[in-house]
Write a protein that holds these residues in place. Structure first.
Motif, PDB file in Angstrom:
ATOM      1  N   ASP A  30     -16.962 -50.591 -33.110  1.00 58.76           N
ATOM      2  CA  ASP A  30     -16.454 -50.707 -34.375  1.00 58.76           C
ATOM      3  C   ASP A  30     -14.976 -50.823 -34.321  1.00 58.76           C
ATOM      4  OD1 ASP A  30     -15.719 -50.564 -37.167  1.00 58.76           O
ATOM      5  OD2 ASP A  30     -16.664 -48.640 -37.529  1.00 58.76           O
ATOM      6  N   THR A  72     -12.538 -49.006 -37.782  1.00 55.41           N
ATOM      7  CA  THR A  72     -13.381 -48.010 -38.078  1.00 55.41           C
ATOM      8  C   THR A  72     -12.693 -47.270 -39.517  1.00 55.41           C
ATOM      9  OG1 THR A  72     -14.477 -45.850 -37.534  1.00 55.41           O
ATOM     10  CG2 THR A  72     -12.272 -46.179 -36.977  1.00 55.41           C
ATOM     11  N   GLY A 120     -14.125 -44.261 -41.344  1.00 54.90           N
ATOM     12  CA  GLY A 120     -15.422 -44.039 -40.262  1.00 54.90           C
ATOM     13  C   GLY A 120     -16.842 -44.218 -41.011  1.00 54.90           C
ATOM     14  N   SER A 166     -19.137 -46.324 -38.699  1.00 55.42           N
ATOM     15  CA  SER A 166     -19.269 -45.824 -37.698  1.00 55.42           C
ATOM     16  C   SER A 166     -20.255 -44.614 -37.561  1.00 55.42           C
ATOM     17  CB  SER A 166     -18.247 -44.892 -37.014  1.00 55.42           C
ATOM     18  OG  SER A 166     -17.235 -46.093 -36.228  1.00 55.42           O
ATOM     19  N   SER A 199     -15.519 -46.011 -31.713  1.00 52.39           N
ATOM     20  CA  SER A 199     -14.783 -46.351 -33.008  1.00 52.39           C
ATOM     21  C   SER A 199     -13.408 -46.388 -32.776  1.00 52.39           C
ATOM     22  CB  SER A 199     -14.843 -44.789 -34.117  1.00 52.39           C
ATOM     23  OG  SER A 199     -16.376 -44.711 -34.240  1.00 52.39           O
ATOM     24  N   ASP A 236      -9.385 -47.881 -33.938  1.00 55.63           N
ATOM     25  CA  ASP A 236      -8.470 -48.539 -34.978  1.00 55.63           C
ATOM     26  C   ASP A 236      -6.855 -48.700 -34.473  1.00 55.63           C
ATOM     27  OD1 ASP A 236      -9.158 -48.644 -38.253  1.00 55.63           O
ATOM     28  OD2 ASP A 236      -6.934 -48.344 -37.788  1.00 55.63           O
ATOM     29  N   ALA A 246     -11.180 -40.266 -39.650  1.00 56.27           N
ATOM     30  CA  ALA A 246     -12.784 -40.807 -39.435  1.00 56.27           C
ATOM     31  C   ALA A 246     -13.157 -39.742 -38.559  1.00 56.27           C
ATOM     32  CB  ALA A 246     -12.507 -42.092 -38.695  1.00 56.27           C
ATOM     33  N   LEU A 258     -17.207 -38.513 -33.076  1.00 59.60           N
ATOM     34  CA  LEU A 258     -16.840 -39.812 -32.781  1.00 59.60           C
ATOM     35  C   LEU A 258     -16.251 -39.897 -31.770  1.00 59.60           C
ATOM     36  CD1 LEU A 258     -15.377 -41.298 -36.186  1.00 59.60           C
ATOM     37  CD2 LEU A 258     -17.841 -41.293 -35.192  1.00 59.60           C
ATOM     38  N   THR A 269     -13.423 -42.039 -29.828  1.00 64.88           N
ATOM     39  CA  THR A 269     -12.482 -42.847 -30.714  1.00 64.88           C
ATOM     40  C   THR A 269     -11.637 -43.377 -29.643  1.00 64.88           C
ATOM     41  OG1 THR A 269     -11.243 -40.779 -30.944  1.00 64.88           O
ATOM     42  CG2 THR A 269     -12.464 -41.396 -32.822  1.00 64.88           C
TER      43      THR A 269
END
Length: 276
Positions: free
Chosen positions: A70, A73, A76, A79, A91, A93, A102, A113, A115
């Motif tokens: 994703d 995200t 979130g 996700s 996830s 970003d 998120a 997550l 991330t």
């Protein structure tokens, strides 16, 4: 990533003439902490989940997807939905403030997550894996203001996909805004009550949106108004073999009606041409 150490900016800065800000690199300074904290009022997770149903989950399952990146995200929403549905999700970003939110939202829902902060134009510098699907949702691709940036990002998405992977990317129906001056209804994507998202300025190279919240807070985003045919052409030119476009989660639609278009782009070669 130390989620507590991110700087919390409190004001958007567009300079003396906000209509001149047509720069991809400005996106981080748009998603300031107060705006991000209110973002879920605009989205309304429950309302959006009801509006889109199982569209994305079903599309991913139909293509045999198990592992998803994703890349936008945000706070979130997708996700967490995909984790809940049993997918393996990473996830990413470009905004550290969004990633922190998120992560917090997922923890509140008992999910952790995985991330990564990543700029799409150099995605594979920070993402060292291959995925069955890349999703870029929430009108996020519109933050790229330059044609070369868009091509570079799509090439990075393509490169991180497995040989039979898919990209799902959505966009606002800017054709309706540019050609018919039809403002979006927000029936599907922005489901929050008492929150207004309205176009303040639209021309062929800038869509400036105004976001008004119940506490009289006002924020803006400057985006590039992507035309549907242009996005479909870019997807093909980057190497995607088959592109199917939906309007507000429907395959059959009139171009003036949808708020959003969703493109499902397949990497593997398929016989039989391209769907509309």
């Amino acid at each position: 990533m130390n989620l507590q150490s991110q700087e919390k900016s409190t004001q958007q800065n567009y300079g003396s003439d906000p209509l001149e800000v047509r720069d991809t690199n400005h996106y981080k300074s748009e998603y300031i902490h107060p705006f991000v904290e209110r973002w879920d009022q605009l989205i309304d997770w429950d309302g959006r989940a009801e509006a889109e149903g199982d569209f994305f989950i079903s599309a991913l399952r139909e293509h045999g997807v198990k592992k998803v990146l994703d890349v936008a995200t945000g706070t979130g929403f997708h996700s967490v939905r995909l984790l809940r549905a049993g997918f393996e999700v990473t996830s990413a970003d470009g905004s550290p403030t969004m990633l922190a939110k998120a992560f917090e939202n997922a923890r509140k829902r008992d999910y952790l997550l995985r991330t990564a902060q990543a700029d799409w134009r150099w995605l594979n510098r920070d993402i060292h894996d291959y995925y069955d699907a890349v999703i870029c949702l929430g009108n996020s691709f519109t933050h790229l203001h330059d044609d070369n940036d868009r091509r570079k990002a799509l090439a990075e998405f393509y490169a991180t996909l497995k040989h039979d992977g898919i990209l799902i990317i959505d966009q606002r129906n800017y054709d309706a805004l540019l050609d018919h001056k039809v403002e979006p209804t927000h029936n599907f994507y922005y489901c929050g009550d008492n929150v207004r998202a309205t176009p303040e300025h639209v021309d062929e190279s800038l869509a400036r949106f105004r976001y008004e919240f119940p506490d009289d807070e006002v924020f803006h985003l400057n985006m590039f108004p992507l035309r549907k045919k242009y996005v479909r052409r870019l997807l093909r030119e980057v190497g995607f073999q088959h592109v199917t476009t939906y309007g507000d989660f429907q395959e059959t639609y009139r171009d003036a009606e949808p708020d959003f278009f969703i493109h499902v782009a397949e990497k593997r070669y398929l016989e039989g041409g391209e769907e509309e």
